[in-house]
Design a protein around this motif. Structure first.
Motif, mmCIF file in Angstrom:
data_model
loop_
_atom_site.group_PDB
_atom_site.id
_atom_site.type_symbol
_atom_site.label_atom_id
_atom_site.label_comp_id
_atom_site.label_asym_id
_atom_site.label_seq_id
_atom_site.Cartn_x
_atom_site.Cartn_y
_atom_site.Cartn_z
ATOM 1 N N VAL A 106 71.832 43.083 86.934
ATOM 2 C CA VAL A 106 70.521 42.919 87.574
ATOM 3 C C VAL A 106 70.638 41.882 88.685
ATOM 4 C CG1 VAL A 106 68.123 42.191 87.228
ATOM 5 C CG2 VAL A 106 69.295 43.547 85.468
ATOM 6 N N ARG A 107 70.125 42.203 89.875
ATOM 7 C CA ARG A 107 70.109 41.287 91.007
ATOM 8 C C ARG A 107 68.719 40.666 91.149
ATOM 9 N NH1 ARG A 107 73.647 42.268 94.981
ATOM 10 N NH2 ARG A 107 72.833 40.286 95.791
ATOM 11 N N VAL A 108 68.680 39.503 91.815
ATOM 12 C CA VAL A 108 67.420 38.767 91.953
ATOM 13 C C VAL A 108 67.138 38.508 93.428
ATOM 14 C CG1 VAL A 108 66.131 36.712 91.268
ATOM 15 C CG2 VAL A 108 67.896 37.618 89.753
ATOM 16 N N LEU A 109 65.879 38.712 93.825
ATOM 17 C CA LEU A 109 65.392 38.298 95.130
ATOM 18 C C LEU A 109 64.257 37.303 94.920
ATOM 19 C CD1 LEU A 109 65.183 41.613 97.228
ATOM 20 C CD2 LEU A 109 66.846 39.765 97.473
ATOM 21 N N THR A 115 48.373 32.865 99.048
ATOM 22 C CA THR A 115 49.773 33.250 99.209
ATOM 23 C C THR A 115 50.519 32.956 97.913
ATOM 24 O OG1 THR A 115 49.778 32.859 101.589
ATOM 25 C CG2 THR A 115 51.909 32.846 100.484
ATOM 26 N N VAL A 116 51.107 33.996 97.336
ATOM 27 C CA VAL A 116 51.804 33.870 96.060
ATOM 28 C C VAL A 116 53.304 34.031 96.290
ATOM 29 C CG1 VAL A 116 49.842 34.643 94.684
ATOM 30 C CG2 VAL A 116 51.466 36.333 95.597
ATOM 31 N N VAL A 117 54.070 33.572 95.299
ATOM 32 C CA VAL A 117 55.533 33.615 95.366
ATOM 33 C C VAL A 117 56.031 34.582 94.295
ATOM 34 C CG1 VAL A 117 57.653 32.275 95.264
ATOM 35 C CG2 VAL A 117 55.558 31.214 96.129
ATOM 36 N N MET A 118 56.810 35.555 94.724
ATOM 37 C CA MET A 118 57.270 36.581 93.800
ATOM 38 C C MET A 118 58.771 36.457 93.529
ATOM 39 S SD MET A 118 55.157 39.953 95.066
ATOM 40 C CE MET A 118 56.140 40.158 96.546
ATOM 41 N N THR A 119 59.147 36.842 92.326
ATOM 42 C CA THR A 119 60.548 37.029 91.957
ATOM 43 C C THR A 119 60.750 38.502 91.665
ATOM 44 O OG1 THR A 119 60.700 34.809 90.996
ATOM 45 C CG2 THR A 119 62.363 36.406 90.324
ATOM 46 N N LEU A 120 61.730 39.102 92.319
ATOM 47 C CA LEU A 120 62.048 40.514 92.111
ATOM 48 C C LEU A 120 63.410 40.623 91.439
ATOM 49 C CD1 LEU A 120 59.840 40.607 94.367
ATOM 50 C CD2 LEU A 120 61.100 42.521 95.369
ATOM 51 N N TRP A 121 63.448 41.303 90.307
ATOM 52 C CA TRP A 121 64.708 41.654 89.661
ATOM 53 C C TRP A 121 64.948 43.143 89.930
ATOM 54 C CZ3 TRP A 121 61.242 38.370 87.132
ATOM 55 C CH2 TRP A 121 61.729 37.089 86.811
ATOM 56 N N SER A 127 61.529 42.068 79.572
ATOM 57 C CA SER A 127 61.519 43.066 80.641
ATOM 58 C C SER A 127 62.847 43.078 81.401
ATOM 59 C CB SER A 127 60.360 42.790 81.601
ATOM 60 O OG SER A 127 59.124 42.963 80.947
ATOM 61 N N HIS A 128 63.427 41.903 81.611
ATOM 62 C CA HIS A 128 64.742 41.827 82.263
ATOM 63 C C HIS A 128 65.778 42.574 81.440
ATOM 64 C CE1 HIS A 128 68.702 40.037 83.113
ATOM 65 N NE2 HIS A 128 68.248 39.820 84.334
ATOM 66 N N ASN A 129 65.741 42.400 80.127
ATOM 67 C CA ASN A 129 66.718 43.052 79.272
ATOM 68 C C ASN A 129 66.581 44.564 79.338
ATOM 69 O OD1 ASN A 129 67.581 43.912 76.169
ATOM 70 N ND2 ASN A 129 68.844 42.310 77.070
ATOM 71 N N LEU A 130 65.347 45.050 79.269
ATOM 72 C CA LEU A 130 65.131 46.488 79.345
ATOM 73 C C LEU A 130 65.555 47.039 80.706
ATOM 74 C CD1 LEU A 130 61.686 46.771 77.545
ATOM 75 C CD2 LEU A 130 63.947 47.214 76.608
ATOM 76 N N LEU A 131 65.308 46.268 81.771
ATOM 77 C CA LEU A 131 65.753 46.685 83.093
ATOM 78 C C LEU A 131 67.283 46.767 83.140
ATOM 79 C CD1 LEU A 131 65.213 47.270 86.115
ATOM 80 C CD2 LEU A 131 65.299 44.785 86.489
ATOM 81 N N GLY A 132 67.944 45.748 82.606
ATOM 82 C CA GLY A 132 69.397 45.718 82.641
ATOM 83 C C GLY A 132 70.034 46.862 81.887
ATOM 84 N N LEU A 133 69.360 47.351 80.841
ATOM 85 C CA LEU A 133 69.922 48.428 80.026
ATOM 86 C C LEU A 133 69.405 49.800 80.420
ATOM 87 C CD1 LEU A 133 69.753 46.726 76.506
ATOM 88 C CD2 LEU A 133 71.561 46.636 78.224
ATOM 89 N N SER A 134 68.531 49.866 81.414
ATOM 90 C CA SER A 134 67.892 51.137 81.737
ATOM 91 C C SER A 134 68.827 52.120 82.423
ATOM 92 C CB SER A 134 66.653 50.900 82.608
ATOM 93 O OG SER A 134 66.992 50.306 83.842
ATOM 94 N N SER A 135 70.025 51.684 82.770
ATOM 95 C CA SER A 135 71.004 52.623 83.336
ATOM 96 C C SER A 135 71.864 53.248 82.255
ATOM 97 C CB SER A 135 71.902 51.892 84.339
ATOM 98 O OG SER A 135 72.608 50.847 83.705
ATOM 99 N N CYS A 136 71.638 52.878 81.001
ATOM 100 C CA CYS A 136 72.526 53.287 79.918
ATOM 101 C C CYS A 136 72.007 54.532 79.208
ATOM 102 C CB CYS A 136 72.693 52.144 78.933
ATOM 103 S SG CYS A 136 73.351 50.632 79.687
#
Length: 462
Positions: free
Chosen positions: A56-59, A77-83, A327-336
């Motif tokens: 997983v990459r982060v912006l 103005t809000v600050v977002m983190t995108l994985w 949510s990060h974990n599910l994203l990381g495994l969603s290619s499996c």
């Protein structure tokens, strides 16, 4: 099949254990085809243990403007983190139908700098509900390729089924046409000239899934099982890091060796650099990492507590980012593919099989498995775990926490290979420290309240 939920609160009392009887409270059944061989995106130093980001990459930071926040402020103005993770078209042996399309999936969290402590029940809360506002994202590809809209994955139908949506990040997806390449720019409509570059190789080049669940070992009929736990921070932010993480290390050894002994593949533990550095001092933990039973997932969101002076209620807790971690974990495994299961829980939650001699995946196969069939299951299955509080009469409650600090023995010490089929109720060899779970002898007859359990993040592919 039962799941024991061991409730230790990391102050001075390990108040109770809970036993979860299979009705599995939020077993996330994911198909995986790649594994964490500790090769891809792995970091380690001489004084550190290897970790992975699950591909997983982060912006961050990415800026946007919210018209009205939940506390009534306008044009904030809000600050977002995108994985982000590239998924699909990997052509793994156990891929599911929805994984045929090359795509990028994103999990997006939004912070309001004017109110960093917006929360509910000690967990971070979005500045506004998903239904009221969501980031408008697009993806630039190299000319002459298209500019693609990045769309929200869940629909209103999904949101009606999910509790606590404001604690959960947004979930997005963009399907990629053939020939778009590996590099992109992400844009949010509030600041269209702010462009965030990222290069994501195809999912077929990833090795996360094959390392976690080698397809020649694990199949949809006999899937790998991992538990997942967020960062184990000190609830009072102690400066005695060595003492705190030495105690956590003992609890982790007890947790991992027990679960490996009943057939689980291991634990995915989210940990920051400080945690990884101190865990490296524990030889048993280092051995479990080396053997692949303990997978450290790099997680750099930091402590975020504060003084409770605003009258809103419980301040942000040590696990304030629990929804983001899941949510990060599910994203990381969603290619499996379909040969891996993930149980998202806590360090005080133990799987337990009431019938002696059973190991994973037999109880799952009998209760919820595919019955020996060969068809690929639905992309995600969520089973609810009933948790039963379990107590010990061996020591007073005030001394209970100390039981879990020293690694114990399950009949014979569970090797890091997990070869021995050990039962918690077996006789402990003379002179050996019993596994602390063996001392818990009072089990409540009725399950714990369901509203004390984890809830499903909406960042799922339905």
């Amino acid at each position: 099949m039962t799941i024991t939920n061991v409730r230790f609160h990391f102050s001075q009392t390990l108040s109770s254990i809970a036993v979860i009887v299979l009705n599995l409270s939020f077993f996330y059944s994911y198909g995986l085809a790649d594994t964490v061989k500790i090769g891809l995106s792995v970091r380690a130093t001489e004084a550190d243990l290897p970790s992975t980001d699950l591909g997983v990459r982060v912006l961050r930071p990415v800026y946007a403007t919210v018209p009205v926040t939940r506390d009534g402020k306008t044009n904030v103005t809000v600050v977002m983190t995108l994985w982000l993770k590239r998924v699909g078209a990997a052509k793994g042996p156990y891929d599911m139908p929805h994984q045929a399309q090359d795509a990028i999936r994103l999990v997006v969290w939004v912070d309001n700098p004017t109110n960093l402590f917006q929360r509910t029940n000690g967990h971070l809360l979005l500045p506004t509900e998903h239904a009221h506002w969501s980031p408008k994202l697009s993806l630039e590809t190299e000319h002459p390729g298209p500019v693609l809209p990045i769309n929200m994955e869940p629909s209103r139908r999904h949101y009606r089924r999910v509790w606590g949506v404001g604690q959960r990040p947004y979930s997005y997806r963009v399907d990629l046409p053939a020939g778009v390449g590996e590099c992109f720019k992400v844009i949010e409509a509030s600041y269209p000239l702010h462009k965030h570059t990222i290069c994501l190789p195809p999912a077929s080049e990833g090795d996360v899934c094959a390392s976690l669940a080698p397809p020649d070992v694990y199949t949809p009929d006999k899937p790998a099982l991992y538990t997942m736990i967020g960062p184990v921070r000190h609830p009072q932010s102690s400066r005695d890091w060595a003492a705190h993480y030495a105690e956590v290390a003992g609890r982790l050894v007890n947790y991992v060796t027990y679960h490996v002994s009943i057939g689980a593949s291991g634990l995915m533990l989210y940990a920051d650099e400080l945690m990884r550095r101190y865990f490296a001092r524990n030889e048993q933990l280092a051995q479990l990492v080396h053997k692949g039973h303990l997978r450290l997932i790099s997680w750099e969101l930091q402590e975020r507590s504060h003084n409770d002076t605003d009258g809103v209620g419980r301040p942000l807790g040590y696990n304030y980012d629990q929804g983001l971690v899941g949510s990060h974990n599910l994203l990381g495994l969603s290619s499996c593919g379909a040969n891996i299961f993930v149980l998202i829980g806590d360090l005080d939650e133990y799987i337990y099989f009431p019938r002696p001699g059973r190991k994973w995946p037999e109880p799952w196969g009998r209760c919820m498995g595919m019955g020996g069939g060969t068809s690929v299951p639905e992309p995600i299955t969520i089973h609810r775990l009933n948790r039963f509080e379990t107590l010990t009469s061996a020591v007073p409650a005030a001394n209970e926490s100390a039981l879990w600090i020293e690694p114990g023995t399950l009949d014979v010490r569970v090797s890091a290979d997990g070869d021995s089929a050990v039962q918690v109720h077996s006789t402990t060899p003379a002179g050996a420290t019993p596994h602390p779970l063996a001392l818990y002898d009072v089990v409540h007859a009725t399950p714990m309240a369901k509203n004390k359990g984890a809830r499903t993040p909406p960042s799922l592919r339905w």
